[in-house]
Design a protein around this motif. Sequence first.
Motif, PDB file in Angstrom:
ATOM      1  N   ALA A 215       0.833  -1.204   0.000  1.00 30.01           N
ATOM      2  CA  ALA A 215       0.000   0.000   0.000  1.00 30.01           C
ATOM      3  C   ALA A 215       0.864   1.249   0.000  1.00 30.01           C
ATOM      4  CB  ALA A 215      -0.933  -0.008   1.213  1.00 30.01           C
ATOM      5  N   GLY A 216       1.914   1.235   0.801  1.00 28.03           N
ATOM      6  CA  GLY A 216       2.809   2.386   0.868  1.00 28.03           C
ATOM      7  C   GLY A 216       3.472   2.669  -0.465  1.00 28.03           C
ATOM      8  N   ILE A 217       3.930   1.616  -1.129  1.00 31.08           N
ATOM      9  CA  ILE A 217       4.566   1.779  -2.438  1.00 31.08           C
ATOM     10  C   ILE A 217       3.582   2.359  -3.448  1.00 31.08           C
ATOM     11  CG2 ILE A 217       5.532   0.502  -4.400  1.00 31.08           C
ATOM     12  CD1 ILE A 217       6.806  -1.405  -2.332  1.00 31.08           C
ATOM     13  N   LYS A 218       2.353   1.847  -3.447  1.00 32.15           N
ATOM     14  CA  LYS A 218       1.349   2.329  -4.398  1.00 32.15           C
ATOM     15  C   LYS A 218       1.028   3.806  -4.162  1.00 32.15           C
ATOM     16  CE  LYS A 218      -0.888   0.527  -7.037  1.00 32.15           C
ATOM     17  NZ  LYS A 218      -0.792   0.310  -8.503  1.00 32.15           N
ATOM     18  N   ILE A 219       0.846   4.160  -2.912  1.00 34.14           N
ATOM     19  CA  ILE A 219       0.481   5.542  -2.573  1.00 34.14           C
ATOM     20  C   ILE A 219       1.602   6.509  -2.943  1.00 34.14           C
ATOM     21  CG2 ILE A 219       0.061   7.105  -0.626  1.00 34.14           C
ATOM     22  CD1 ILE A 219      -1.509   4.728   0.665  1.00 34.14           C
ATOM     23  N   LEU A 220       2.825   6.186  -2.543  1.00 35.17           N
ATOM     24  CA  LEU A 220       3.954   7.058  -2.861  1.00 35.17           C
ATOM     25  C   LEU A 220       4.202   7.095  -4.371  1.00 35.17           C
ATOM     26  CD1 LEU A 220       6.414   6.160   0.026  1.00 35.17           C
ATOM     27  CD2 LEU A 220       4.929   8.160  -0.167  1.00 35.17           C
ATOM     28  N   GLY A 221       3.982   5.972  -5.038  1.00 35.72           N
ATOM     29  CA  GLY A 221       4.161   5.922  -6.491  1.00 35.72           C
ATOM     30  C   GLY A 221       3.250   6.898  -7.211  1.00 35.72           C
ATOM     31  N   TRP A 222       1.977   6.949  -6.793  1.00 30.74           N
ATOM     32  CA  TRP A 222       1.042   7.879  -7.409  1.00 30.74           C
ATOM     33  C   TRP A 222       1.465   9.327  -7.160  1.00 30.74           C
ATOM     34  CZ3 TRP A 222      -2.487   7.694 -11.031  1.00 30.74           C
ATOM     35  CH2 TRP A 222      -3.106   6.481 -11.348  1.00 30.74           C
ATOM     36  N   ILE A 223       1.895   9.618  -5.949  1.00 28.25           N
ATOM     37  CA  ILE A 223       2.277  10.994  -5.610  1.00 28.25           C
ATOM     38  C   ILE A 223       3.472  11.448  -6.450  1.00 28.25           C
ATOM     39  CG2 ILE A 223       3.209  12.481  -3.795  1.00 28.25           C
ATOM     40  CD1 ILE A 223       1.521  10.870  -1.792  1.00 28.25           C
ATOM     41  N   PHE A 224       4.508  10.622  -6.530  1.00 28.22           N
ATOM     42  CA  PHE A 224       5.687  11.014  -7.288  1.00 28.22           C
ATOM     43  C   PHE A 224       5.406  11.056  -8.796  1.00 28.22           C
ATOM     44  CE2 PHE A 224       7.917   9.479  -3.380  1.00 28.22           C
ATOM     45  CZ  PHE A 224       8.417  10.724  -3.014  1.00 28.22           C
ATOM     46  N   LYS A 225       4.556  10.158  -9.263  1.00 29.21           N
ATOM     47  CA  LYS A 225       4.159  10.163 -10.665  1.00 29.21           C
ATOM     48  C   LYS A 225       3.505  11.495 -11.030  1.00 29.21           C
ATOM     49  CE  LYS A 225       0.770   8.026 -13.770  1.00 29.21           C
ATOM     50  NZ  LYS A 225      -0.262   6.946 -13.887  1.00 29.21           N
ATOM     51  N   TYR A 226       2.608  11.953 -10.185  1.00 28.24           N
ATOM     52  CA  TYR A 226       1.905  13.204 -10.465  1.00 28.24           C
ATOM     53  C   TYR A 226       2.786  14.424 -10.236  1.00 28.24           C
ATOM     54  CZ  TYR A 226      -2.678  11.804 -11.966  1.00 28.24           C
ATOM     55  OH  TYR A 226      -3.722  11.317 -12.730  1.00 28.24           O
ATOM     56  N   SER A 227       3.747  14.310  -9.336  1.00 24.00           N
ATOM     57  CA  SER A 227       4.636  15.452  -9.071  1.00 24.00           C
ATOM     58  C   SER A 227       5.535  15.736 -10.270  1.00 24.00           C
ATOM     59  CB  SER A 227       5.498  15.171  -7.843  1.00 24.00           C
ATOM     60  OG  SER A 227       6.468  14.182  -8.091  1.00 24.00           O
ATOM     61  N   LEU A 228       5.736  14.762 -11.128  1.00 20.54           N
ATOM     62  CA  LEU A 228       6.598  14.923 -12.300  1.00 20.54           C
ATOM     63  C   LEU A 228       5.842  15.359 -13.534  1.00 20.54           C
ATOM     64  CD1 LEU A 228       8.802  11.715 -11.802  1.00 20.54           C
ATOM     65  CD2 LEU A 228       9.425  14.096 -11.304  1.00 20.54           C
ATOM     66  N   LYS A 229       4.523  15.407 -13.444  1.00 20.23           N
ATOM     67  CA  LYS A 229       3.727  15.778 -14.622  1.00 20.23           C
ATOM     68  C   LYS A 229       3.732  17.283 -14.844  1.00 20.23           C
ATOM     69  CE  LYS A 229       0.561  11.928 -15.236  1.00 20.23           C
ATOM     70  NZ  LYS A 229      -0.836  11.524 -15.426  1.00 20.23           N
TER      71      LYS A 229
END
Length: 229
Positions: A215-229
Amino acid sequence: MADIKVIIPAINEGDSIGKVVSELPKHVSEIVVVDNGSKDDTVANAQKAGATVITENRKGYGSACLKGLNYISEQSKTPDIIVFIDGDYSDYPEELDKVVAPILENEVDFVVGARTKALREPGSMTPQQVFGNQLATFLMKLFFRSRFTDLGPFRAIKYEKLKELEMQDTTYGWTVEMQLKILRKKMTYTEVPVRYKRRIGVSKVSGTVKGTIFAGIKILGWIFKYSLK
């Protein structure tokens, strides 16, 4: 009166699902329980309490939520508001009116029921849940100037706005994906404090080391993915 439908993803929540369904306000037009492969009496108890039960064989919290949305989209009359709540009885279903109030009264697009410390029963959230929420919301504030303080599962959103989000995540990243897309699309949002108690049964996420890490990996993954957009 607004047409409100509730979606409850559930797996092996036989001891709690009936309580959740029966304690939701009676003016809700339909309660959709999405069974995600239960081995107990979740389905029977949900139906007995008055819910519509559909099945999603693909495992995952997001998969179940997406199946519920697909079911609703195929109906001849679509709702004004969708509410999501867990099937473990950790939230107080009767607080639905409190959660949808900002939408009905102030035309807010999205509302999170925030599990504030003052209203949480001791032990209702594990230390890793508390830390994960704090980290995720801190990063959302850092990258997106977000005002969110929680990724709480008890949430309400205008149906038309939800369709615009084009939700994708099939697992534990569902809640943070929704909030990130709300921020990116500049939709209006707010939080309302809700009570939170110890769940019935064992959590599929925080109850296991594997679930917590994933769950932690998924949540952080979404945040960093969007921070780079």
